[in-house]
Scaffold this motif. Sequence first.
Motif, PDB file in Angstrom:
ATOM      1  N   ALA A 180       0.835  -1.134   0.034  1.00 33.76           N
ATOM      2  CA  ALA A 180      -0.054  -0.055  -0.119  1.00 33.76           C
ATOM      3  C   ALA A 180       0.866   1.430  -0.173  1.00 33.76           C
ATOM      4  O   ALA A 180       0.690   2.232  -0.693  1.00 33.76           O
ATOM      5  CB  ALA A 180      -0.951   0.026   1.002  1.00 33.76           C
ATOM      6  N   SER A 181       1.936   1.237   0.842  1.00 33.57           N
ATOM      7  CA  SER A 181       2.739   2.388   0.905  1.00 33.57           C
ATOM      8  C   SER A 181       3.503   2.842  -0.659  1.00 33.57           C
ATOM      9  O   SER A 181       3.590   3.721  -1.130  1.00 33.57           O
ATOM     10  CB  SER A 181       3.812   2.095   1.764  1.00 33.57           C
ATOM     11  OG  SER A 181       4.814   3.154   1.880  1.00 33.57           O
ATOM     12  N   ALA A 182       3.907   1.742  -1.173  1.00 32.53           N
ATOM     13  CA  ALA A 182       4.697   1.797  -2.503  1.00 32.53           C
ATOM     14  C   ALA A 182       3.501   2.314  -3.361  1.00 32.53           C
ATOM     15  O   ALA A 182       3.841   3.414  -4.416  1.00 32.53           O
ATOM     16  CB  ALA A 182       5.057   0.467  -2.951  1.00 32.53           C
ATOM     17  N   THR A 183       2.362   1.911  -3.537  1.00 36.23           N
ATOM     18  CA  THR A 183       1.254   2.177  -4.504  1.00 36.23           C
ATOM     19  C   THR A 183       0.941   3.695  -4.315  1.00 36.23           C
ATOM     20  O   THR A 183       0.721   4.643  -5.136  1.00 36.23           O
ATOM     21  CB  THR A 183      -0.053   1.411  -4.369  1.00 36.23           C
ATOM     22  OG1 THR A 183       0.327   0.006  -4.353  1.00 36.23           O
ATOM     23  CG2 THR A 183      -1.226   1.966  -5.134  1.00 36.23           C
ATOM     24  N   LEU A 184       0.627   3.995  -2.850  1.00 39.22           N
ATOM     25  CA  LEU A 184       0.395   5.615  -2.437  1.00 39.22           C
ATOM     26  C   LEU A 184       1.669   6.574  -2.989  1.00 39.22           C
ATOM     27  O   LEU A 184       1.115   7.525  -3.601  1.00 39.22           O
ATOM     28  CB  LEU A 184       0.169   5.538  -0.807  1.00 39.22           C
ATOM     29  CG  LEU A 184      -0.119   7.017  -0.548  1.00 39.22           C
ATOM     30  CD1 LEU A 184      -1.454   7.510  -1.317  1.00 39.22           C
ATOM     31  CD2 LEU A 184      -0.380   7.018   0.983  1.00 39.22           C
TER      32      LEU A 184
END
Length: 215
Positions: free
Chosen positions: A176-180
């Motif tokens: 999720a962090s990488a996507t955001l």
Amino acid sequence: MSRLNSWMSYFVLVLLSFSFAACSQKEEKEETPPVQLLLIQAQSLSRLELATTQVRIVLKIDPHRDGFLGFKKLFGSKETRVELLSQASAYCDLSLLTEKSIVQQADSTVDLYLPPIEVKRELDNLNHNVLQEPTGLRRRLSTNELDEIIRSRQTMIDGLVTKALEQERGALIRTASATLTNKLQPIFRDLRLTVRVHLDEADASLIQSSKSAAQ
């Protein structure tokens, strides 16, 4: 001649008024700090779904042992193994960002501190696959019987799913962090800002723990 001069003076005043208004709007736009624009544009993304994962658990069922509705097999009983599938998603609500979430450093680098990432189990997606059934003369459980057994064990199943989800939480938050960060990059580029994205402390700690456990 005097009337012509009056019209020309009026025309010049009108042009000056439009020019002044345009310059005022331009100055007002230019006066909005890039950091403030970053906050506004990031908040406008609101609540984003950033990652999903399937949570799997295996439930062992032995009707003879459980005595479910008195089902007994001619040559004993053999357990049925059922795989239960549930989906979980990770979200981040950027509308929760505040002015304190963005800090500009002396070297023009901007630190962006994210709200906590929410991991939500999608209970409505729960379904099951039969991995193993009784063989030979042992009667197989019908779909209705399986459904009834699963419903009767819902509390236990919820506990198993929660435990399995906790094991996946670190990887889910990392994705999720990488996507955001990827979703925010166009905003950073448009505003010509160098931004360091920081996870919530609990999320960052969880990711670090999951990495350590995997090594």
